[in-house]
Motif scaffolding. Structure first.
Motif, PDB file in Angstrom:
ATOM      1  N   GLY A 252      24.531   1.768   9.892  1.00  0.00           N
ATOM      2  CA  GLY A 252      23.641   1.085  10.812  1.00  0.00           C
ATOM      3  C   GLY A 252      22.345   0.618  10.181  1.00  0.00           C
ATOM      4  N   ASP A 253      21.963   1.201   9.042  1.00  0.00           N
ATOM      5  CA  ASP A 253      20.725   0.831   8.366  1.00  0.00           C
ATOM      6  C   ASP A 253      20.904  -0.328   7.378  1.00  0.00           C
ATOM      7  N   LEU A 254      22.139  -0.740   7.146  1.00  0.00           N
ATOM      8  CA  LEU A 254      22.399  -1.695   6.076  1.00  0.00           C
ATOM      9  C   LEU A 254      21.830  -3.091   6.311  1.00  0.00           C
ATOM     10  N   PRO A 255      21.926  -3.675   7.508  1.00  0.00           N
ATOM     11  CA  PRO A 255      21.334  -5.011   7.667  1.00  0.00           C
ATOM     12  C   PRO A 255      19.842  -5.031   7.366  1.00  0.00           C
ATOM     13  N   ALA A 256      19.114  -4.032   7.815  1.00  0.00           N
ATOM     14  CA  ALA A 256      17.678  -3.969   7.537  1.00  0.00           C
ATOM     15  C   ALA A 256      17.441  -3.813   6.044  1.00  0.00           C
ATOM     16  N   ALA A 257      18.269  -3.028   5.387  1.00  0.00           N
ATOM     17  CA  ALA A 257      18.114  -2.832   3.948  1.00  0.00           C
ATOM     18  C   ALA A 257      18.359  -4.137   3.195  1.00  0.00           C
ATOM     19  N   ALA A 258      19.356  -4.912   3.600  1.00  0.00           N
ATOM     20  CA  ALA A 258      19.621  -6.199   2.954  1.00  0.00           C
ATOM     21  C   ALA A 258      18.460  -7.159   3.178  1.00  0.00           C
ATOM     22  N   ARG A 259      17.847  -7.116   4.349  1.00  0.00           N
ATOM     23  CA  ARG A 259      16.681  -7.972   4.616  1.00  0.00           C
ATOM     24  C   ARG A 259      15.499  -7.577   3.732  1.00  0.00           C
ATOM     25  N   LEU A 260      15.335  -6.285   3.478  1.00  0.00           N
ATOM     26  CA  LEU A 260      14.268  -5.853   2.572  1.00  0.00           C
ATOM     27  C   LEU A 260      14.462  -6.434   1.182  1.00  0.00           C
ATOM     28  N   LEU A 261      15.695  -6.466   0.735  1.00  0.00           N
ATOM     29  CA  LEU A 261      15.997  -7.005  -0.579  1.00  0.00           C
ATOM     30  C   LEU A 261      15.682  -8.494  -0.638  1.00  0.00           C
ATOM     31  N   THR A 262      16.108  -9.243   0.365  1.00  0.00           N
ATOM     32  CA  THR A 262      15.839 -10.676   0.347  1.00  0.00           C
ATOM     33  C   THR A 262      14.352 -10.957   0.530  1.00  0.00           C
TER      34      THR A 262
ATOM     35  N   VAL B 276      24.932  -9.382   0.122  1.00  0.00           N
ATOM     36  CA  VAL B 276      24.468  -8.017  -0.139  1.00  0.00           C
ATOM     37  C   VAL B 276      24.904  -7.105   0.994  1.00  0.00           C
ATOM     38  N   SER B 277      24.747  -7.543   2.223  1.00  0.00           N
ATOM     39  CA  SER B 277      25.152  -6.733   3.368  1.00  0.00           C
ATOM     40  C   SER B 277      26.644  -6.415   3.320  1.00  0.00           C
ATOM     41  N   GLU B 278      27.460  -7.400   2.994  1.00  0.00           N
ATOM     42  CA  GLU B 278      28.910  -7.197   2.921  1.00  0.00           C
ATOM     43  C   GLU B 278      29.292  -6.212   1.815  1.00  0.00           C
ATOM     44  N   VAL B 279      28.713  -6.400   0.624  1.00  0.00           N
ATOM     45  CA  VAL B 279      29.087  -5.548  -0.510  1.00  0.00           C
ATOM     46  C   VAL B 279      28.565  -4.124  -0.313  1.00  0.00           C
ATOM     47  N   VAL B 280      27.358  -3.984   0.209  1.00  0.00           N
ATOM     48  CA  VAL B 280      26.830  -2.640   0.458  1.00  0.00           C
ATOM     49  C   VAL B 280      27.629  -1.952   1.555  1.00  0.00           C
ATOM     50  N   THR B 281      28.000  -2.683   2.604  1.00  0.00           N
ATOM     51  CA  THR B 281      28.837  -2.102   3.659  1.00  0.00           C
ATOM     52  C   THR B 281      30.156  -1.612   3.074  1.00  0.00           C
TER      53      THR B 281
ATOM     54  N   GLU C  25      23.833  -6.435  -8.523  1.00  0.00           N
ATOM     55  CA  GLU C  25      24.802  -5.358  -8.757  1.00  0.00           C
ATOM     56  C   GLU C  25      24.644  -4.333  -7.652  1.00  0.00           C
ATOM     57  N   VAL C  26      25.745  -3.966  -7.037  1.00  0.00           N
ATOM     58  CA  VAL C  26      25.762  -2.915  -6.021  1.00  0.00           C
ATOM     59  C   VAL C  26      26.541  -1.758  -6.627  1.00  0.00           C
ATOM     60  N   ILE C  27      25.849  -0.644  -6.832  1.00  0.00           N
ATOM     61  CA  ILE C  27      26.425   0.517  -7.502  1.00  0.00           C
ATOM     62  C   ILE C  27      26.581   1.625  -6.471  1.00  0.00           C
ATOM     63  N   ASP C  28      27.800   2.157  -6.353  1.00  0.00           N
ATOM     64  CA  ASP C  28      28.053   3.230  -5.387  1.00  0.00           C
ATOM     65  C   ASP C  28      28.499   4.490  -6.105  1.00  0.00           C
TER      66      ASP C  28
ATOM     67  N   GLY D 250      34.752  -9.070   3.624  1.00  0.00           N
ATOM     68  CA  GLY D 250      33.565  -8.982   2.773  1.00  0.00           C
ATOM     69  C   GLY D 250      33.736  -9.614   1.410  1.00  0.00           C
ATOM     70  N   LEU D 251      34.744  -9.200   0.661  1.00  0.00           N
ATOM     71  CA  LEU D 251      34.925  -9.756  -0.682  1.00  0.00           C
ATOM     72  C   LEU D 251      35.452 -11.183  -0.636  1.00  0.00           C
ATOM     73  N   SER D 252      36.094 -11.565   0.458  1.00  0.00           N
ATOM     74  CA  SER D 252      36.488 -12.970   0.613  1.00  0.00           C
ATOM     75  C   SER D 252      35.250 -13.852   0.701  1.00  0.00           C
ATOM     76  N   TRP D 253      34.223 -13.388   1.421  1.00  0.00           N
ATOM     77  CA  TRP D 253      32.956 -14.127   1.495  1.00  0.00           C
ATOM     78  C   TRP D 253      32.313 -14.191   0.112  1.00  0.00           C
ATOM     79  N   VAL D 254      32.316 -13.079  -0.601  1.00  0.00           N
ATOM     80  CA  VAL D 254      31.736 -13.065  -1.946  1.00  0.00           C
ATOM     81  C   VAL D 254      32.480 -14.057  -2.838  1.00  0.00           C
ATOM     82  N   ASN D 255      33.799 -14.039  -2.782  1.00  0.00           N
ATOM     83  CA  ASN D 255      34.612 -14.934  -3.590  1.00  0.00           C
ATOM     84  C   ASN D 255      34.329 -16.403  -3.251  1.00  0.00           C
ATOM     85  N   LEU D 256      34.108 -16.689  -1.992  1.00  0.00           N
ATOM     86  CA  LEU D 256      33.864 -18.051  -1.535  1.00  0.00           C
ATOM     87  C   LEU D 256      32.462 -18.555  -1.884  1.00  0.00           C
ATOM     88  N   LEU D 257      31.455 -17.695  -1.712  1.00  0.00           N
ATOM     89  CA  LEU D 257      30.064 -18.153  -1.793  1.00  0.00           C
ATOM     90  C   LEU D 257      29.361 -17.889  -3.127  1.00  0.00           C
ATOM     91  N   ALA D 258      29.805 -16.898  -3.870  1.00  0.00           N
ATOM     92  CA  ALA D 258      29.151 -16.571  -5.142  1.00  0.00           C
ATOM     93  C   ALA D 258      29.658 -17.486  -6.254  1.00  0.00           C
TER      94      ALA D 258
END
Length: 144
Positions: free
Chosen positions: A21-31, A50-55, A84-87, A109-117
Motif C-alpha cells: 500500500g505504500d508503494l505508489p507514494a514511494a514511487a512519487r517520492l522517487l520521481t 518504478v511502481s510496477e517493478v517495485v510492486t 535498478e530495483v533490488i529486492d 508489470g513487466l509487459s509495461w516495462v518491455n513496452l515503455l523502457a
C-alpha cells in the motif's frame, strides 16, 4: 555513454517500504527527486514503471517478509535515466513477462516495462537478491 563523456549524475538511492500500500507514494517520492530534470511525460512513465517493478519485487520476492527491503537506485545521464530495483531475492520466482487475461488485474508489470523502457533486464544473485533494471531515454530540461 562513454565513461567521462557528457554529464552523469547519481540520482540517488531510495529504500522503499515493503508494504504494498505504500508503494505508489514511494514511487512519487522517487520521481519528485528527478523533478526539474526531465519532462512531465518522462516522469509519469518513470513513476508507472518504478511502481510496477517495485510492486513485483514485493509480491514475488522475500522483500515482503517483515524487515524486507526494496532498494531503488537511480542514475541520470544527459539522455538516459537508469533505474535498478533490488529486492531480497526469491528461491521460487524469477522476473518474466506473463500473458495476462483481459479481465485480470495483475500480470502486466513487466509487459509495461518491455513496452515503455528503452532497454531492461534482470539478474539474480544468491547472496544479494534480485535486480530488475530499466532505462528510459529522456531529453534534459534546459536550465534557465
Amino acid at each position: 555513454m562513454r565513461r567521462g563523456a557528457g554529464r552523469r549524475r547519481d540520482g540517488g538511492v531510495r529504500r522503499l517500504p515493503h508494504r504494498r500500500g505504500d508503494l505508489p507514494a514511494a514511487a512519487r517520492l522517487l520521481t519528485a527527486h528527478l523533478d526539474g530534470q526531465a519532462t512531465a511525460e518522462t516522469l509519469e512513465t518513470l513513476e508507472l514503471l518504478v511502481s510496477e517493478v517495485v510492486t513485483n519485487a514485493v509480491l514475488h520476492s522475500d522483500s515482503a517478509r517483515p524487515g524486507g527491503l526494496v532498494t531503488v537506485r537511480v542514475g541520470l545521464g544527459d539522455s538516459l535515466i537508469h533505474i535498478e530495483v533490488i529486492d531480497d531475492g526469491s528461491a521460487t520466482s524469477v522476473p518474466a513477462i506473463r500473458t495476462a487475461d483481459d479481465d485480470s488485474l495483475t500480470g502486466r508489470g513487466l509487459s509495461w516495462v518491455n513496452l515503455l523502457a528503452s532497454r531492461w533486464g534482470s539478474s539474480r544473485h544468491d547472496e544479494t537478491g534480485g535486480t530488475v533494471w530499466f532505462q528510459l531515454g529522456h531529453s534534459p530540461l534546459s536550465s534557465h
